[in-house]
Motif scaffolding. Structure first.
Motif, PDB file in Angstrom:
ATOM      1  N   SER A 125     -40.477  43.055  82.654  1.00 20.89           N
ATOM      2  CA  SER A 125     -40.012  43.057  84.041  1.00 20.89           C
ATOM      3  C   SER A 125     -40.526  41.841  84.804  1.00 20.89           C
ATOM      4  O   SER A 125     -39.785  41.235  85.596  1.00 20.89           O
ATOM      5  CB  SER A 125     -40.476  44.334  84.746  1.00 20.89           C
TER       6      SER A 125
ATOM      7  N   VAL B 166     -38.318  39.028  86.756  1.00 18.16           N
ATOM      8  CA  VAL B 166     -38.540  38.600  88.150  1.00 18.16           C
ATOM      9  C   VAL B 166     -38.679  37.080  88.208  1.00 18.16           C
ATOM     10  O   VAL B 166     -38.083  36.411  89.067  1.00 18.16           O
ATOM     11  CB  VAL B 166     -39.800  39.267  88.746  1.00 18.16           C
TER      12      VAL B 166
ATOM     13  N   ALA C 265     -36.206  34.826  90.258  1.00 18.16           N
ATOM     14  CA  ALA C 265     -36.695  34.092  91.435  1.00 18.16           C
ATOM     15  C   ALA C 265     -36.494  32.583  91.300  1.00 18.16           C
ATOM     16  O   ALA C 265     -36.277  31.888  92.290  1.00 18.16           O
ATOM     17  CB  ALA C 265     -38.178  34.397  91.653  1.00 18.16           C
TER      18      ALA C 265
ATOM     19  N   LEU D  11     -41.885  37.536  95.764  1.00 18.84           N
ATOM     20  CA  LEU D  11     -41.411  37.673  94.381  1.00 18.84           C
ATOM     21  C   LEU D  11     -41.047  39.119  94.062  1.00 18.84           C
ATOM     22  O   LEU D  11     -40.003  39.390  93.464  1.00 18.84           O
ATOM     23  CB  LEU D  11     -42.481  37.171  93.398  1.00 18.84           C
ATOM     24  N   LEU D  12     -41.914  40.056  94.451  1.00 19.76           N
ATOM     25  CA  LEU D  12     -41.636  41.462  94.142  1.00 19.76           C
ATOM     26  C   LEU D  12     -40.420  41.968  94.919  1.00 19.76           C
ATOM     27  O   LEU D  12     -39.741  42.903  94.487  1.00 19.76           O
ATOM     28  CB  LEU D  12     -42.877  42.322  94.430  1.00 19.76           C
TER      29      LEU D  12
ATOM     30  N   GLN E 118     -37.769  40.550  95.043  1.00 15.86           N
ATOM     31  CA  GLN E 118     -36.576  40.241  94.241  1.00 15.86           C
ATOM     32  C   GLN E 118     -36.077  41.483  93.505  1.00 15.86           C
ATOM     33  O   GLN E 118     -34.976  41.499  92.968  1.00 15.86           O
ATOM     34  CB  GLN E 118     -36.916  39.176  93.184  1.00 15.86           C
ATOM     35  N   VAL E 119     -36.976  42.507  93.430  1.00 19.30           N
ATOM     36  CA  VAL E 119     -36.699  43.657  92.564  1.00 19.30           C
ATOM     37  C   VAL E 119     -35.894  44.719  93.312  1.00 19.30           C
ATOM     38  O   VAL E 119     -36.118  44.965  94.505  1.00 19.30           O
ATOM     39  CB  VAL E 119     -38.037  44.250  92.051  1.00 19.30           C
TER      40      VAL E 119
ATOM     41  N   VAL F  93     -32.874  41.717  91.157  1.00 23.87           N
ATOM     42  CA  VAL F  93     -33.449  41.899  89.811  1.00 23.87           C
ATOM     43  C   VAL F  93     -33.554  43.393  89.543  1.00 23.87           C
ATOM     44  O   VAL F  93     -34.312  44.097  90.221  1.00 23.87           O
ATOM     45  CB  VAL F  93     -34.841  41.241  89.714  1.00 23.87           C
TER      46      VAL F  93
ATOM     47  N   GLN G 132     -34.612  46.831  87.787  1.00 25.88           N
ATOM     48  CA  GLN G 132     -35.683  47.419  86.964  1.00 25.88           C
ATOM     49  C   GLN G 132     -35.896  48.833  87.477  1.00 25.88           C
ATOM     50  O   GLN G 132     -35.971  49.055  88.683  1.00 25.88           O
ATOM     51  CB  GLN G 132     -36.970  46.578  87.089  1.00 25.88           C
TER      52      GLN G 132
END
Ligand code: PMP
Length: 436
Positions: free
Chosen positions: A124, A128, A132, A285-286, A288-289, A295, A297
């Motif tokens: 994962s 990411v 990113a 960055l997180l 993006q999930v 992203v 997941q």
């Protein structure tokens, strides 16, 4: 010799219904030969098998159990959680508490997502990084293990190329085409790879203290340079701290080295002995999930309340008791004692590489310039055979080491001084037998 008759029967039955009789390959003892004891129960630093043999455990479930088997605080937290329900599959508060504790203590981990294994965490985090940066290639290092996802199951390609080839059947070459492999401890190789592929590299992933091919200690100035080169090319740094997170220090190897990767993966200790993984880093960055970003997941049992409650109990206890300095001192002392016994009682060169509560006994002469083993090629040729023989002497004397020459030892807070003395006695016996 231990009586392993019940284990032996169970192993025969298991081999009929499960590949190799086990659910993770090293457990089958193929690296050392013989019958793996089937463990029936464990407490503190002791394993008891189905035949009633007891072993002092230095494998500790491969790292999660830094507080020992059946730590009372972890056990009661897990039991309390079970009494409220094994899984909800909804938003719930124990995963929040663990996420708040981690992000509150490790400032550069602004957000964290829980998953069910280290493999998933790495898979994962890589997704990411790719999402990113909009880049596809990942640089990893020969001698580091990052779980069994396709893209990470690679070995370095032939001599002059850094392109990876799959090291498992069932992994199409296409899925490893974006994985580059560099040797550890060689900053020039990293520069060369970035010069060739810099604009395509999404991230560099490394175990800052590689602990899956022996304990391949890296210099902090090497890691510093690696981070600098990576960032100068606009790529992200992923520290895989599945083993080292909450073990070398609360903030893992990153804290020990004073470094801040962009993304980090955790596992093992944060589940208190239950299946777990996590990836974290900067919020940007997180985010993006999914559901915040593009992203994807997900996980049916991710953030499971039993795991999260056990993990919270483990991590809270580590924060409050801060056992790291003492664990490191005890491990360093153990390493010194092992080397001294080997020197006094045998002609076999024995070196122990240790960091924090991780240690790795190296048999055979180390011929590198600085006397350390930092890349797999520096492991002495004789190491594997010596390990295998000593493994069985130790096992018959009630010591359970991870059953492979390339796995590290794990010390826990539950290992008593008396148990360490017992271990040293057994080690002395093993090394005398090896020299004879
Ligand atoms: N990364 C590292 C550094 C590991 O040590 C491991 C497992 N030992 C993994 C990833 C994979 O974790 P898991 O076995 O939980 O999938």
């Amino acid at each position: 010799m231990n009586n392993l008759s019940k284990s032996s029967q169970l192993f025969d039955r298991s081999k009929k219904v499960t590949p190799g009789g086990v659910h993770s390959p090293v457990r089958a003892f193929q690296g050392v030969g013989g019958t793996p004891p089937f463990i029936d129960s464990a407490s503190g630093a002791t394993l008891t098998d189905v035949d009633g043999n007891r072993y002092l455990d230095f494998c500790m479930s491969w790292g999660p159990l830094i507080l020992g088997h059946q730590d009372p605080d972890i056990a009661s937290a897990a039991i309390a959680a079970i009494s409220k329900g094994c899984s909800f599959g909804t938003a719930e508060a124990s995963s929040l508490a663990l996420a708040e504790l981690i992000t509150g203590q490790i400032p550069w981990v602004e957000k964290v997502r829980f998953v069910n294994s280290g493999t998933e965490a790495v898979m994962s985090a890589i997704r990411v990084a790719r999402g990113a940066t909009g880049r596809n290639k990942i640089l990893k290092f020969d001698g580091c293990y990052h779980g069994h996802s396709d893209a990470m199951l690679v070995q370095a390609g032939s001599g002059l190329t850094e392109m990876a080839t799959p090291n498992s059947a069932g992994v199409p070459a296409e899925t490893t085409r974006n994985t580059l492999v560099a040797p550890l401890n060689d900053i020039q190789a990293v520069e060369t790879i970035f010069t060739a592929h810099g604009t395509d590299i999404a991230a560099v992933i490394i175990e800052p203290v590689p602990a899956n091919n022996g304990l391949l200690l890296q210099r902090s100035d090497y890691l510093d340079k690696l981070i600098a080169i990576t960032r100068s090319h606009g790529a992200l740094v992923i520290f895989d701290e599945v083993i080292t997170g909450f073990r070398l220090a609360f903030g893992g190897a990153a804290e020990v080295f004073g470094m801040e990767p962009d993304l980090v993966t955790y596992g093992k200790i944060i589940g208190g002995g239950f299946p777990v993984g996590a990836y974290g880093g900067r919020a940007e960055l997180l985010d993006q999930v999914a559901p915040n970003g593009p992203v994807y997941q997900a996980g049916t049992l991710s953030g499971n309340p039993v795991t999260m409650s056990a993990g919270l109990a483990a991590v809270s206890k580590l924060l409050h008791e801060n056992p790291y300095k003492q664990l490191a001192e005890r491990t360093a002392q153990l390493a010194q004692n092992i080397e001294a016994i080997a020197r006094e009682e045998s002609d076999i060169p024995v070196t122990v590489q240790a960091q924090g509560s991780l240690f790795w006994i190296i048999y055979g002469e180390i011929t590198s310039n600085d006397g350390a083993v930092r890349i797999p090629e520096q492991i002495p040729a004789a190491h594997k055979d010596y390990f295998r023989q000593s493994f069985h002497t130790l096992l018959n004397n009630g010591i359970y080491m991870a059953p492979s020459a390339f796995e590290v030892g794990f010390l826990s807070t539950a290992h008593s001084s008396e148990q360490m003395e017992n271990y040293l006695g057994a080690f002395g016996h093993a090394i005398r037998e090896l020299s004879a």
